[in-house]
Design a protein around this motif. Structure first.
Motif, mmCIF file in Angstrom:
data_model
loop_
_atom_site.group_PDB
_atom_site.id
_atom_site.type_symbol
_atom_site.label_atom_id
_atom_site.label_comp_id
_atom_site.label_asym_id
_atom_site.label_seq_id
_atom_site.Cartn_x
_atom_site.Cartn_y
_atom_site.Cartn_z
ATOM 1 N N GLN A 223 37.223 25.967 119.458
ATOM 2 C CA GLN A 223 36.625 25.672 118.150
ATOM 3 C C GLN A 223 37.267 24.412 117.581
ATOM 4 O O GLN A 223 38.467 24.183 117.746
ATOM 5 N N HIS A 224 36.428 23.608 116.907
ATOM 6 C CA HIS A 224 36.886 22.341 116.343
ATOM 7 C C HIS A 224 36.221 22.186 114.970
ATOM 8 O O HIS A 224 34.995 22.157 114.881
ATOM 9 N N TYR A 225 37.035 22.123 113.924
ATOM 10 C CA TYR A 225 36.509 22.020 112.569
ATOM 11 C C TYR A 225 36.966 20.705 111.936
ATOM 12 O O TYR A 225 38.123 20.294 112.089
ATOM 13 N N GLN A 226 36.063 20.071 111.221
ATOM 14 C CA GLN A 226 36.391 18.893 110.432
ATOM 15 C C GLN A 226 35.735 19.065 109.063
ATOM 16 O O GLN A 226 34.750 18.411 108.728
ATOM 17 N N VAL A 227 36.319 19.962 108.278
ATOM 18 C CA VAL A 227 35.735 20.343 106.989
ATOM 19 C C VAL A 227 36.467 19.696 105.817
ATOM 20 O O VAL A 227 35.967 19.720 104.691
ATOM 21 N N HIS A 228 37.649 19.140 106.068
ATOM 22 C CA HIS A 228 38.398 18.473 105.005
ATOM 23 C C HIS A 228 38.148 16.969 105.044
ATOM 24 O O HIS A 228 37.804 16.405 106.097
ATOM 25 N N SER A 229 38.377 16.318 103.909
ATOM 26 C CA SER A 229 38.195 14.878 103.829
ATOM 27 C C SER A 229 39.519 14.126 103.841
ATOM 28 O O SER A 229 39.561 12.916 103.641
ATOM 29 N N ALA A 230 40.617 14.841 104.060
ATOM 30 C CA ALA A 230 41.942 14.227 104.159
ATOM 31 C C ALA A 230 42.795 15.075 105.098
ATOM 32 O O ALA A 230 42.330 16.093 105.630
ATOM 33 N N SER A 231 44.030 14.680 105.285
ATOM 34 C CA SER A 231 44.922 15.359 106.226
ATOM 35 C C SER A 231 45.017 16.861 105.944
ATOM 36 O O SER A 231 45.137 17.284 104.789
ATOM 37 N N VAL A 232 44.964 17.660 107.004
ATOM 38 C CA VAL A 232 45.152 19.111 106.883
ATOM 39 C C VAL A 232 46.645 19.375 107.031
ATOM 40 O O VAL A 232 47.234 19.126 108.086
ATOM 41 N N ASN A 233 47.268 19.882 105.976
ATOM 42 C CA ASN A 233 48.728 20.030 105.959
ATOM 43 C C ASN A 233 49.216 21.362 106.489
ATOM 44 O O ASN A 233 50.342 21.460 106.985
#
Length: 486
Positions: A223-233
């Motif tokens: 699974q690959h998610y890109q739901v944030h618009s900045a760094s995922v901390n």
């Protein structure tokens, strides 16, 4: 399988007391306390009982980067930019022991599931394993080529996952102390890593705004998610393994449904980057900390499953190749054995003979059923009226045979008055289970037959399409061969 959604998550409490950003948080196993670390160099232990006071622990000389409760809840570990690790007793006294071995900022701290070991990750590019009982350093893991931001034990303690600014996620074997796998598909530093509750997958987040989940049994990205618009901390798995929460520099907390592979909630409680998120051990609460000095505690609500049952199911699978548990054997039915103190004389040779005859009769029924299912059926997908009648006759005869067989065995048992009740109950249970098994086999055979019919129909259609295509191409080739007249 779709997840069950009941309600939206709700904000339960807002804790205020830190004087700077809050980059880490963790719930105690008892769910009575929430620990947070801050850039103000302090560790706060918040009592979830509104009437109880919070504890402030001072001792670190620089930013507190990580906190984690031991499995028993009687110790709290913290890591700091002052290059040290501290073990606190989370009570009003706040006594602590200092561990020193790193030569740079310590970014991460994590207890093993048995509470005997501690792993830390540091900007000195190393991971270090510590003995909690002896309170001493044991060994280092060194293959990262840049700062190591996070390290986590697997649920069974046999593996360690780590990630860092060298844009890699590494998997380590704690017995051989070797790196056994490296994941490198990252467009920036890997900021956080953790195992799911079953230990079969690891997730990692990155400065490239992504969340990735890998199956470590197949070494594949699932699974690959890109739901944030900045760094995922940071992120945290729900104990059921069905959900994941993530915190980002875009000031949001997002909740992912891993079963359906989609984003289900975005929470906007913070007014700056979200630096920490964590589920409670039972999953009914989660907390978030941010650069806005706030610590928010939320009630989960969106998962209607029984948390305790799921946790107990996972806890039985933290050892390699565990034996099957009685609760996992289907169909579940009452245990029919009853303890008897009195001595019962049983003629074993008679019971063995009866069981042998019963098994022979059962085998004959199964062979007869196999012969019935081997009869040729019409190749088309629509059964004829005669075929339907034939199948109904099969089912009727099969039911009569099973009923006759079952009554026959029980009659044999009744002929011997010396047969103990427990033995008779056991045989009745075996007959019931064999009946269920026979029904299951019948369903599987029927589905296999339908699949074969559909497959044959598809192959026939494909051959017909190919034949039509060839017939269409032949006139075109002939016209092309003749060419224009000169």
């Amino acid at each position: 399988m779709s997840s069950v959604l009941s309600e939206d998550p709700t904000l339960e409490r807002c804790f205020k007391g830190h004087r700077d950003a809050v980059p880490c948080a963790d719930f105690s196993p008892s769910k009575k306390q929430l620990a947070t670390g801050s850039s103000d160099k302090t560790v706060m232990v918040w009592n979830l009982n509104p009437k109880a006071r919070a504890f402030r622990f001072e001792g670190h000389k620089d930013v507190v980067t990580a906190v984690h409760f031991s499995p028993s809840g009687d110790l709290l570990a913290s890591a700091s930019r002052d290059k040290t690790v501290r073990l606190w007793t989370p009570n009003i006294k706040g006594d602590s022991t200092v561990f020193t071995a790193h030569t740079a900022t310590v970014r991460s701290v994590n207890f093993s599931s048995d509470g005997q070991r501690l792993i830390t990750a540091s900007d000195d590019k190393s991971l270090k394993i510590w003995s909690v009982h002896r309170q001493k350093f044991i060994y280092s893991l060194n293959q990262h080529t840049n700062w190591v931001r996070c390290a986590r034990f697997s649920p069974d303690g046999r593996l360690v996952a780590s990630c860092g600014d060298d844009r890699t996620v590494r998997l380590w074997d704690t017995s051989s102390r070797q790196c056994i796998n490296t994941f490198t598909d990252y467009g920036g530093p890997a900021t956080f890593v953790d195992f799911n509750a079953s230990g079969t997958c690891i997730a990692s987040s990155g400065a490239d705004n992504t969340l990735k989940i890998w199956d470590i049994r197949t070494n594949k990205l699932i699974q690959h998610y890109q739901v944030h618009s900045a760094s995922v901390n940071c992120f945290s798995f729900h104990p059921s393994g069905n959900y994941l929460i993530s915190g980002s520099s875009d000031s949001t907390v997002k909740i992912l449904d891993l079963l359906e592979g989609r984003l289900i909630y975005t929470l906007h409680g913070h007014k700056g980057p979200v630096l920490a998120v964590v589920f409670s051990r039972e999953g009914d609460l989660f907390a978030s900390g941010g650069a806005d000095l706030q610590v928010l505690m939320w009630k989960t609500n969106f998962d209607a499953l029984n948390y305790r049952e799921l946790l107990s199911r996972h806890s039985r699978r933290v050892t390699p190749d565990p034996p099957p548990h009685l609760n996992d054997i289907y169909p579940r039915s009452p245990h029919l054995h009853h303890t008897q103190n009195e001595t019962v004389e049983v003629r074993a040779e008679i019971h063995l003979l009866q069981l042998t005859q019963f098994i022979k009769q059962l085998n004959s029924v199964l062979r007869l059923k196999h012969c019935w299912t081997a009869v040729d059926r019409p190749s088309t997908g629509i059964a004829s009226a005669s075929t339907c009648t034939y199948r109904q006759e099969e089912e009727r005869e099969e039911d009569e045979e099973k009923e006759r067989l079952g009554h026959g065995v029980m009659d044999l048992l009744d002929e011997h008055c010396g047969l103990p009740p427990a033995f008779r109950s056991t045989l009745e249970h075996i007959v019931q289970q064999l009946d269920i098994l026979t029904q299951t086999v019948a369903v599987l055979e029927e589905r296999l037959t339908l699949t074969e019919d559909k497959l044959k129909e598809c192959l026939d259609n494909q051959a017909l399409i190919l034949q039509q295509a060839l017939q269409t191409d032949e006139p075109s080739e002939q016209r092309g061969a003749e060419g224009p007249a000169v």
